[in-house]
Design a protein around this motif. Structure first.
Motif, mmCIF file in Angstrom:
data_model
loop_
_atom_site.group_PDB
_atom_site.id
_atom_site.type_symbol
_atom_site.label_atom_id
_atom_site.label_comp_id
_atom_site.label_asym_id
_atom_site.label_seq_id
_atom_site.Cartn_x
_atom_site.Cartn_y
_atom_site.Cartn_z
ATOM 1 N N ALA A 131 0.985 -1.234 0.215
ATOM 2 C CA ALA A 131 -0.001 0.062 0.136
ATOM 3 C C ALA A 131 0.841 1.297 0.099
ATOM 4 C CB ALA A 131 -0.908 0.010 1.070
ATOM 5 N N ARG A 132 2.125 1.030 0.648
ATOM 6 C CA ARG A 132 2.987 2.457 0.519
ATOM 7 C C ARG A 132 4.148 1.959 -0.297
ATOM 8 N NH1 ARG A 132 3.353 5.395 5.245
ATOM 9 N NH2 ARG A 132 4.782 6.676 3.890
ATOM 10 N N GLY A 133 4.033 0.816 -0.951
ATOM 11 C CA GLY A 133 5.174 0.653 -1.978
ATOM 12 C C GLY A 133 6.388 0.282 -1.222
ATOM 13 N N LEU A 134 6.604 -0.122 0.119
ATOM 14 C CA LEU A 134 7.803 -0.455 0.669
ATOM 15 C C LEU A 134 8.008 -1.958 0.950
ATOM 16 C CD1 LEU A 134 7.145 2.430 3.485
ATOM 17 C CD2 LEU A 134 8.671 2.526 1.551
ATOM 18 N N VAL A 135 9.467 -2.146 0.855
ATOM 19 C CA VAL A 135 9.807 -3.483 1.412
ATOM 20 C C VAL A 135 10.935 -3.216 2.313
ATOM 21 C CG1 VAL A 135 11.235 -5.446 0.624
ATOM 22 C CG2 VAL A 135 9.336 -4.754 -0.952
ATOM 23 N N VAL A 136 10.900 -3.768 3.406
ATOM 24 C CA VAL A 136 12.059 -3.599 4.107
ATOM 25 C C VAL A 136 12.745 -4.938 4.595
ATOM 26 C CG1 VAL A 136 10.703 -4.058 6.308
ATOM 27 C CG2 VAL A 136 12.743 -2.703 6.685
ATOM 28 N N SER A 137 13.979 -4.899 4.512
ATOM 29 C CA SER A 137 15.019 -6.001 4.703
ATOM 30 C C SER A 137 16.150 -5.761 5.757
ATOM 31 C CB SER A 137 15.542 -6.440 3.259
ATOM 32 O OG SER A 137 16.514 -5.353 3.028
ATOM 33 N N LEU A 138 16.579 -6.834 6.141
ATOM 34 C CA LEU A 138 17.706 -6.886 7.177
ATOM 35 C C LEU A 138 18.742 -7.674 6.706
ATOM 36 C CD1 LEU A 138 18.742 -6.174 10.217
ATOM 37 C CD2 LEU A 138 17.487 -8.334 10.825
ATOM 38 N N SER A 139 20.057 -7.210 6.845
ATOM 39 C CA SER A 139 21.152 -8.067 6.737
ATOM 40 C C SER A 139 22.314 -7.689 7.565
ATOM 41 C CB SER A 139 21.543 -7.574 5.087
ATOM 42 O OG SER A 139 23.011 -8.331 4.813
ATOM 43 N N HIS A 140 23.263 -8.484 7.969
ATOM 44 C CA HIS A 140 24.501 -8.024 8.687
ATOM 45 C C HIS A 140 25.576 -7.227 7.722
ATOM 46 C CE1 HIS A 140 22.682 -10.193 11.988
ATOM 47 N NE2 HIS A 140 22.347 -11.231 11.256
ATOM 48 N N ASP A 141 24.959 -5.985 7.273
ATOM 49 C CA ASP A 141 26.033 -5.098 6.401
ATOM 50 C C ASP A 141 26.735 -4.741 7.306
ATOM 51 O OD1 ASP A 141 23.268 -4.938 4.230
ATOM 52 O OD2 ASP A 141 24.870 -6.036 3.706
#
Length: 141
Positions: A131-141
């Motif tokens: 709905a907001r056009g968002l994807v959130v991702s988590l990595s150990h960068d």
């Protein structure tokens, strides 16, 4: 060993006399599932196996399909396997990490529509809000 899963109806679970019938579907497979997600409309599910395979479960049609690695352009035996998974609600898409990338997979065709890149290490979790056009991702960068 074999693994089993169940699809639960939360309304039946809350009723003590129907507890045994609360599982509306049972799933058995030859391998182990590492991750499982259910779409917002409950029509589709997805599972990732210990072997790194990704399956889309079409619950209303009582069938499943394997999402092939070659659709990623990585050839028949990829070095990386599928990682974390989530649905993009109301879009007919499944988001699946593979290494440090996130693939947008069309549920109907099982084809990768696009790839989100930018992490330098393996993606360990993700979520989407279309709905907001968002994807959130988590990595150990």
């Amino acid at each position: 060993g074999a693994v089993g899963g169940r699809l639960w109806d939360r309304y039946l679970v809350s009723c003590p006399q129907l507890h045994a019938e609360a599982a509306v579907a049972r799933v058995r497979g030859p391998g182990s599932f590492c991750a499982v997600v259910l779409s917002a409309d409950c029509a589709t599910g997805a599972v990732r196996t210990d072997a790194g395979e990704l399956y889309i479960l079409h619950l209303q049609g009582n069938r499943f399909t394997l999402v092939p690695h070659p659709s990623l352009g990585g050839g028949p035996s990829p070095v990386l396997s599928w990682g974390t998974i989530c649905f993009a609600p109301h879009r007919g898409e499944l988001l699946a990490s593979i290494g440090c990338n996130i693939c947008i997979v069309d549920i109907c065709s099982q084809k990768v529509l696009g790839t989100l890149q930018g992490h330098s290490r393996t993606v360990v979790t993700l979520d989407a809000n279309p709905a907001r056009g968002l994807v959130v991702s988590l990595s150990h960068d």
